[in-house]
Scaffold this active site. Sequence first.
Site, short mmCIF file in Angstrom:
data_model
loop_
_atom_site.label_atom_id
_atom_site.label_comp_id
_atom_site.label_asym_id
_atom_site.label_seq_id
_atom_site.Cartn_x
_atom_site.Cartn_y
_atom_site.Cartn_z
N GLU A 21 49.21 43.85 41.27
CA GLU A 21 48.48 43.71 42.46
C GLU A 21 49.04 44.86 43.46
O GLU A 21 50.29 44.68 43.82
CB GLU A 21 48.46 42.37 43.09
CG GLU A 21 47.48 41.56 42.41
CD GLU A 21 47.06 40.24 43.12
OE1 GLU A 21 47.29 40.09 44.31
OE2 GLU A 21 47.04 39.22 42.52
N CYS A 24 40.14 37.95 48.24
CA CYS A 24 41.08 37.17 47.43
C CYS A 24 40.43 36.25 46.84
O CYS A 24 39.92 35.06 47.31
CB CYS A 24 42.25 36.58 48.48
SG CYS A 24 43.33 35.83 47.53
N CYS A 27 44.57 37.15 39.00
CA CYS A 27 43.93 37.86 40.36
C CYS A 27 42.25 37.54 39.91
O CYS A 27 41.81 37.99 38.92
CB CYS A 27 44.43 39.25 40.21
SG CYS A 27 43.39 40.29 41.37
N GLY A 82 40.07 40.49 40.56
CA GLY A 82 40.56 41.49 39.40
C GLY A 82 39.96 41.02 38.13
O GLY A 82 39.47 41.90 37.32
N HIS A 135 39.82 48.01 42.68
CA HIS A 135 40.23 47.70 41.43
C HIS A 135 40.27 48.92 40.37
O HIS A 135 39.22 49.46 40.47
CB HIS A 135 39.47 46.43 40.73
CG HIS A 135 40.02 45.14 41.55
ND1 HIS A 135 41.32 44.36 41.12
CD2 HIS A 135 39.44 44.78 42.47
CE1 HIS A 135 41.17 43.41 41.93
NE2 HIS A 135 40.08 43.35 42.99
O1 ZDP Z 1 43.53 43.74 47.14
C1 ZDP Z 1 44.74 43.15 47.23
O2 ZDP Z 1 45.59 43.97 47.88
C2 ZDP Z 1 45.08 41.89 46.63
N1 ZDP Z 1 46.64 42.05 46.39
C3 ZDP Z 1 44.54 40.92 47.25
C4 ZDP Z 1 44.86 39.68 46.59
C5 ZDP Z 1 43.90 39.29 45.34
C6 ZDP Z 1 44.10 37.81 44.80
N2 ZDP Z 1 45.03 37.91 43.64
C7 ZDP Z 1 42.60 37.55 44.10
O3 ZDP Z 1 42.80 36.53 43.22
O4 ZDP Z 1 41.64 38.25 44.12
C8 ZDP Z 1 44.18 37.25 45.65
#
Ligand code: ZDP
Length: 280
Positions: A215, A75, A224, A227, A166
């Site tokens: 997400e 994250c 994200c 992301g 991703h």
């Molecule tokens: O990979 C996932 O299931 C994401 N929803 C995790 C969270 C990613 C996040 N938004 C980020 O900033 O990388 C926290």
Amino acid sequence: MSYKFSKYQGLGNDFILIDNRHSSETIVTPEQAIRICDRHFGIGADGVIFVLPGQEGTDYTMRIYNSDGSEPEMCGNGIRCLAKFIANLEGIGKVNKTYRIHTLAGVISPQLLENGLVKVDMGQPFLLAGEIPTTLVAADEKVVNHTITVAEQAWAVTCVSMGNPHCITFVEDSDAIALEQIGPLFEHYSAFPQRINTEFIQVIKPDYIKMRVWERGAGITLACGTGACASVVAGVLNNQCDRLCTVELPGGFLEINWSSEDNRVYMTGPAELSFIGSFD
Ligand code: ZDP
């Protein structure tokens, strides 16, 4: 039982941070995480993040539950919040301090900068289909500019893992994407066995892109971090953007640098405490 928590946000991607340094088991279950993340019946957040004891020589371990109770490997916005939270727990105004954090995506190192931002060494991206994972192509091939059909529309996608999966697609106008309808169809597309985070990218200039995200496990969020990193990697692979690139998200900006020297991705952005509290 009453638990203390701190609420942090990075570009409006918001998390409930829990001091779990005394145990290697999370003190909140995934079911409880769903309840406390609820914006009407709970505290409200995109996820719950725990600071646990370090493993294999690291300072700490990070674990996260999405608002649907699933557990992602990493994250990006969350680890910036975690670095600020740890500095607070340690009770010192730490500047230029770098932590080594154990995650399910390997060791990730956030650094607290003097200007208040956090710079994170996000590690190397994974590009092979088997690593994403996706069955779109053979396991040892990359998915770059590969066309798939979602919602009866053709999309050229590129897949990148930053520890979490991703799928990036470049579009003319990211504001025009019906995220609420299309996002879930990508998330549950059959070629992504671990589901997927999806980024819709509009290239404004090679060093400036605009991103909207759906997400995995959290839906529409304001930002994200993983992301944004994955999107710049995808942009470079498609000759659409520079390795050093600003990403504009609904919640603000991230500076991403996919270093040609060490192949690692560096992300710089804010993280702020919103409030502290307790829950039963
Ligand atoms: O990979 C996932 O299931 C994401 N929803 C995790 C969270 C990613 C996040 N938004 C980020 O900033 O990388 C926290």
